[in-house]
Design a protein around this motif. Structure first.
Motif, mmCIF file in Angstrom:
data_model
loop_
_atom_site.group_PDB
_atom_site.id
_atom_site.type_symbol
_atom_site.label_atom_id
_atom_site.label_comp_id
_atom_site.label_asym_id
_atom_site.label_seq_id
_atom_site.Cartn_x
_atom_site.Cartn_y
_atom_site.Cartn_z
ATOM 1 N N LEU A 72 17.926 11.782 43.753
ATOM 2 C CA LEU A 72 16.137 12.304 44.829
ATOM 3 C C LEU A 72 15.188 12.592 44.870
ATOM 4 C CD1 LEU A 72 17.679 7.998 46.099
ATOM 5 C CD2 LEU A 72 16.922 8.837 44.163
ATOM 6 N N ARG A 73 16.031 14.111 45.531
ATOM 7 C CA ARG A 73 15.436 14.969 45.755
ATOM 8 C C ARG A 73 14.343 15.851 44.657
ATOM 9 N NH1 ARG A 73 19.471 17.679 49.513
ATOM 10 N NH2 ARG A 73 20.701 16.748 47.813
ATOM 11 N N LEU A 74 14.692 14.977 43.545
ATOM 12 C CA LEU A 74 13.887 15.984 42.263
ATOM 13 C C LEU A 74 13.445 14.792 41.738
ATOM 14 C CD1 LEU A 74 17.105 17.795 41.330
ATOM 15 C CD2 LEU A 74 15.320 18.339 42.566
ATOM 16 N N ILE A 75 12.238 15.171 41.171
ATOM 17 C CA ILE A 75 10.944 14.287 39.922
ATOM 18 C C ILE A 75 10.785 14.492 38.771
ATOM 19 C CG2 ILE A 75 8.786 12.640 40.923
ATOM 20 C CD1 ILE A 75 8.862 14.371 43.744
ATOM 21 N N LEU A 76 11.403 13.808 38.209
ATOM 22 C CA LEU A 76 10.657 14.041 37.041
ATOM 23 C C LEU A 76 9.233 12.857 36.585
ATOM 24 C CD1 LEU A 76 11.252 14.505 34.361
ATOM 25 C CD2 LEU A 76 12.669 11.860 33.929
ATOM 26 N N LEU A 77 8.620 14.263 36.390
ATOM 27 C CA LEU A 77 6.578 13.705 36.489
ATOM 28 C C LEU A 77 7.056 12.905 34.891
ATOM 29 C CD1 LEU A 77 5.381 16.510 38.016
ATOM 30 C CD2 LEU A 77 5.548 14.458 39.194
ATOM 31 N N SER A 78 7.361 12.800 34.332
ATOM 32 C CA SER A 78 7.170 12.065 32.648
ATOM 33 C C SER A 78 8.729 12.685 31.712
ATOM 34 C CB SER A 78 6.419 13.435 31.322
ATOM 35 O OG SER A 78 6.401 13.022 30.589
ATOM 36 N N PRO A 79 8.432 10.853 30.832
ATOM 37 C CA PRO A 79 10.268 11.475 30.052
ATOM 38 C C PRO A 79 10.271 12.979 29.180
ATOM 39 C CG PRO A 79 9.193 9.351 30.075
ATOM 40 C CD PRO A 79 8.335 9.990 30.740
ATOM 41 N N ALA A 80 9.200 13.589 29.283
ATOM 42 C CA ALA A 80 9.212 14.047 27.974
ATOM 43 C C ALA A 80 9.145 15.742 28.377
ATOM 44 C CB ALA A 80 7.809 14.594 26.903
ATOM 45 N N ASP A 81 8.728 15.710 30.018
ATOM 46 C CA ASP A 81 9.577 17.051 30.405
ATOM 47 C C ASP A 81 10.545 18.005 30.779
ATOM 48 O OD1 ASP A 81 6.888 16.805 31.526
ATOM 49 O OD2 ASP A 81 6.963 16.354 33.600
ATOM 50 N N ASN A 82 10.942 19.119 31.148
ATOM 51 C CA ASN A 82 12.254 19.624 30.878
ATOM 52 C C ASN A 82 12.317 20.925 32.090
ATOM 53 O OD1 ASN A 82 10.652 21.371 30.450
ATOM 54 N ND2 ASN A 82 11.468 22.503 28.398
ATOM 55 N N ALA A 90 10.521 19.432 42.983
ATOM 56 C CA ALA A 90 11.640 18.812 44.182
ATOM 57 C C ALA A 90 10.641 18.114 45.318
ATOM 58 C CB ALA A 90 11.990 20.521 44.684
ATOM 59 N N ALA A 91 10.936 17.731 45.845
ATOM 60 C CA ALA A 91 10.675 16.548 46.661
ATOM 61 C C ALA A 91 10.785 16.626 47.901
ATOM 62 C CB ALA A 91 10.579 15.373 46.518
ATOM 63 N N ALA A 92 11.903 18.194 48.115
ATOM 64 C CA ALA A 92 12.018 18.534 49.656
ATOM 65 C C ALA A 92 12.540 20.233 48.941
ATOM 66 C CB ALA A 92 12.955 17.567 50.073
ATOM 67 N N ARG A 93 12.309 20.923 50.132
ATOM 68 C CA ARG A 93 13.493 22.351 50.672
ATOM 69 C C ARG A 93 14.035 22.369 50.339
ATOM 70 N NH1 ARG A 93 14.890 26.166 53.827
ATOM 71 N NH2 ARG A 93 14.426 28.189 53.551
ATOM 72 N N LEU A 119 9.391 23.390 48.005
ATOM 73 C CA LEU A 119 8.840 21.938 48.206
ATOM 74 C C LEU A 119 8.308 22.159 47.428
ATOM 75 C CD1 LEU A 119 8.746 18.693 49.309
ATOM 76 C CD2 LEU A 119 6.867 19.569 50.773
ATOM 77 N N GLY A 120 8.362 20.982 45.826
ATOM 78 C CA GLY A 120 6.710 21.414 45.209
ATOM 79 C C GLY A 120 7.453 22.054 43.663
ATOM 80 N N HIS A 121 8.465 23.183 44.215
ATOM 81 C CA HIS A 121 9.029 24.086 42.824
ATOM 82 C C HIS A 121 9.414 23.267 41.839
ATOM 83 C CE1 HIS A 121 7.693 27.805 44.394
ATOM 84 N NE2 HIS A 121 6.843 26.742 45.373
ATOM 85 N N LYS A 122 9.619 24.150 40.791
ATOM 86 C CA LYS A 122 10.337 23.127 39.312
ATOM 87 C C LYS A 122 11.774 24.139 39.413
ATOM 88 C CE LYS A 122 6.779 25.547 37.260
ATOM 89 N NZ LYS A 122 5.471 25.419 38.257
ATOM 90 N N VAL A 123 12.451 23.009 39.051
ATOM 91 C CA VAL A 123 14.121 23.190 38.768
ATOM 92 C C VAL A 123 14.164 22.782 37.520
ATOM 93 C CG1 VAL A 123 16.096 22.151 39.247
ATOM 94 C CG2 VAL A 123 14.362 22.392 41.401
ATOM 95 N N ALA A 124 15.400 23.774 36.463
ATOM 96 C CA ALA A 124 15.067 23.590 35.084
ATOM 97 C C ALA A 124 15.483 21.872 35.211
ATOM 98 C CB ALA A 124 15.244 24.792 34.523
ATOM 99 N N ARG A 125 15.212 20.582 33.764
ATOM 100 C CA ARG A 125 15.948 19.761 34.025
ATOM 101 C C ARG A 125 17.365 20.166 33.019
ATOM 102 N NH1 ARG A 125 12.889 14.791 31.218
ATOM 103 N NH2 ARG A 125 14.363 13.136 31.321
ATOM 104 N N HIS A 126 17.214 21.235 32.199
ATOM 105 C CA HIS A 126 18.141 21.465 30.479
ATOM 106 C C HIS A 126 18.062 22.713 30.892
ATOM 107 C CE1 HIS A 126 17.527 17.166 29.779
ATOM 108 N NE2 HIS A 126 15.764 17.707 29.169
#
Length: 108
Positions: A10-20, A24-27, A49-56
């Protein structure tokens, strides 16, 4: 029939189903374990906080999508759960600017 999504921390947010990438919703400190679509991943670096993480996993030159739109490409292979930032992500559209110690903008 729509398949239910696999569990993601839950600390990782997917903004769109197409996103890869996930946001981060928290540090998240290095060494933190998170679940990304059913796979447990240990973070190698601290994710701010707010940075991107690789989904795949991403291969060199793969496009990165955020809000369903291409924001750039990775300049090296990236593992699932790895931090996506200026060290491995290049904008395809806009130059990257940072502030140096003298508070002048420097183009990279």
């Amino acid at each position: 029939m729509t398949r239910a999504p696999l569990p993601t921390d839950l600390r990782l947010i997917l903004l769109s189903p197409a996103d890869n990438c996930l946001i981060a919703a928290a540090r998240l400190a290095a060494g933190t374990q998170v679940e990304i679509e059913g796979e447990r991943v240990t973070l190698v670096k601290t994710i701010e906080l707010g940075h991107k993480v690789a989904r795949h996993e991403l291969a060199k030159d793969d496009k990165v999508l955020r809000y369903g739109a291409v924001i750039g490409h990775v300049n090296e292979a990236v593992a699932r759960g790895e931090h996506l930032h200026t060290h491995n992500l290049e904008s395809d559209y806009l130059p990257t600017y940072t502030r140096d110690a003298g508070h002048e903008f420097v183009h990279h």
